[in-house]
Design a protein around this motif. Sequence first.
Motif, PDB file in Angstrom:
ATOM      1  N   TYR A 186      14.062  -4.059  -2.002  1.00 53.88           N
ATOM      2  CA  TYR A 186      13.478  -3.986  -0.663  1.00 53.88           C
ATOM      3  C   TYR A 186      14.068  -5.084   0.239  1.00 53.88           C
ATOM      4  O   TYR A 186      14.359  -4.833   1.424  1.00 53.88           O
ATOM      5  N   ALA A 189      17.524  -4.128   1.286  1.00 50.01           N
ATOM      6  CA  ALA A 189      17.497  -3.053   2.286  1.00 50.01           C
ATOM      7  C   ALA A 189      17.082  -3.593   3.645  1.00 50.01           C
ATOM      8  O   ALA A 189      17.632  -3.185   4.688  1.00 50.01           O
ATOM      9  N   GLU A 190      16.132  -4.523   3.686  1.00 47.29           N
ATOM     10  CA  GLU A 190      15.706  -5.104   4.957  1.00 47.29           C
ATOM     11  C   GLU A 190      16.850  -5.906   5.591  1.00 47.29           C
ATOM     12  O   GLU A 190      17.038  -5.870   6.816  1.00 47.29           O
ATOM     13  N   ALA A 194      17.510  -1.604   7.149  1.00 45.60           N
ATOM     14  CA  ALA A 194      16.865  -0.334   6.835  1.00 45.60           C
ATOM     15  C   ALA A 194      15.440  -0.314   7.389  1.00 45.60           C
ATOM     16  O   ALA A 194      14.705  -1.306   7.297  1.00 45.60           O
ATOM     17  N   SER A 195      15.054   0.835   7.954  1.00 45.28           N
ATOM     18  CA  SER A 195      13.695   1.007   8.471  1.00 45.28           C
ATOM     19  C   SER A 195      12.742   1.288   7.308  1.00 45.28           C
ATOM     20  O   SER A 195      13.158   1.437   6.155  1.00 45.28           O
ATOM     21  N   TRP A 197      11.051   4.010   6.756  1.00 48.39           N
ATOM     22  CA  TRP A 197      11.344   5.322   6.211  1.00 48.39           C
ATOM     23  C   TRP A 197      12.590   5.289   5.334  1.00 48.39           C
ATOM     24  O   TRP A 197      12.634   5.920   4.266  1.00 48.39           O
ATOM     25  N   GLN A 198      13.617   4.563   5.756  1.00 56.67           N
ATOM     26  CA  GLN A 198      14.839   4.480   4.957  1.00 56.67           C
ATOM     27  C   GLN A 198      14.592   3.742   3.648  1.00 56.67           C
ATOM     28  O   GLN A 198      15.163   4.101   2.610  1.00 56.67           O
ATOM     29  N   ARG A 199      13.745   2.714   3.675  1.00 55.85           N
ATOM     30  CA  ARG A 199      13.420   2.013   2.425  1.00 55.85           C
ATOM     31  C   ARG A 199      12.668   2.942   1.480  1.00 55.85           C
ATOM     32  O   ARG A 199      12.891   2.927   0.263  1.00 55.85           O
ATOM     33  N   ARG A 201      12.916   6.250   1.429  1.00 54.86           N
ATOM     34  CA  ARG A 201      13.807   7.330   0.994  1.00 54.86           C
ATOM     35  C   ARG A 201      14.886   6.866   0.029  1.00 54.86           C
ATOM     36  O   ARG A 201      15.179   7.566  -0.953  1.00 54.86           O
ATOM     37  N   TYR A 202      15.475   5.702   0.303  1.00 51.16           N
ATOM     38  CA  TYR A 202      16.644   5.279  -0.467  1.00 51.16           C
ATOM     39  C   TYR A 202      16.336   4.223  -1.534  1.00 51.16           C
ATOM     40  O   TYR A 202      17.199   3.949  -2.373  1.00 51.16           O
TER      41      TYR A 202
END
Length: 307
Positions: A186, A189-190, A194-195, A197-199, A201-202
């Motif tokens: 996480y 991704a941040e 990444a938003s 929703w993207q966190r 989803r991915y």
Amino acid sequence: MRARTRRALRAAAFLSPWLVGFSVFFAYPLAATAYFSVTHYDGFRPPVFNGLENWRYVLTDYPAFWPAVGNTLWLVAVMVTCRVVFGLGVALLVVRIKRGAGVFRTLFHLPYLAPPVAATLAFVFLLNPGTGPVNALLEGAGLPAPAWFTDPSWSKPALTALAVWGVGDLMVIFMAALLDVPREQYEAAELDGASAWQRLRYVTLPTISPVVLFAVVTGVIQTMQYYTQPLVAGKVAAGVVGNSGQQVEPGYPEGSTLTLPQLVHNLGFQRFDYGAACVVALVLFALSMAGTALLMRRRAGLIGTGG
């Protein structure tokens, strides 16, 4: 040869509990069901071989079979999807609560502990089109008030709402999976921008995908065996509960809540046509196996392609 024989016997000894259980509780019942499906058997007289007559009767002449198949598949597609999505959503919400998380976990898990018959009776009362509080609130808000369990177009959505209400089991499973997702993913991704929703989803969904698959597969199997709730709801809505010894056709209203397990019970224990009941049971088994195999193959394909 003697050494290999000893090793084989030793392995068979360790496997014997599973082998005995598999033979007694799965292989023998399945073979007996297949045998009775090609016989005329009423439970009182010895079975008489009649070829594929039971199969022809169930698949072509019995009017309730295909509606029961359609209802069962509808519940599998809609009910399982709603339970998984709602259970995951509740789990995502609860794991992010800082204070009072235990209270929310308890509140969402308690409905799952309610006995199926009691929960169904409560839902039929709440969704009563004439006196139920749900319709009273809808009418007070100026919204249309469905007839729920007395309307063929709303009976299956009402059963789905009952199943979603008792989603506490999936919530607990998904919470355990979410808490096991590495925080480093996480954070990375941040940092990449990444938003939320993207966190989800991915990062979240790929990590917990085995748990999601488990929830879907077990949900499909359980829904294929869906019996108590639609039977109780149909009888209560039809006003026949409490009439001791009264035989009624399941599926009220208009066969909209009829499922394949109800059909097996109706044919076998109400009509004493065990041959036809075994045909329906084999069809139910084949559908369950096909659905499970499709899900597992889909999961294996995603893993093989890196999806």
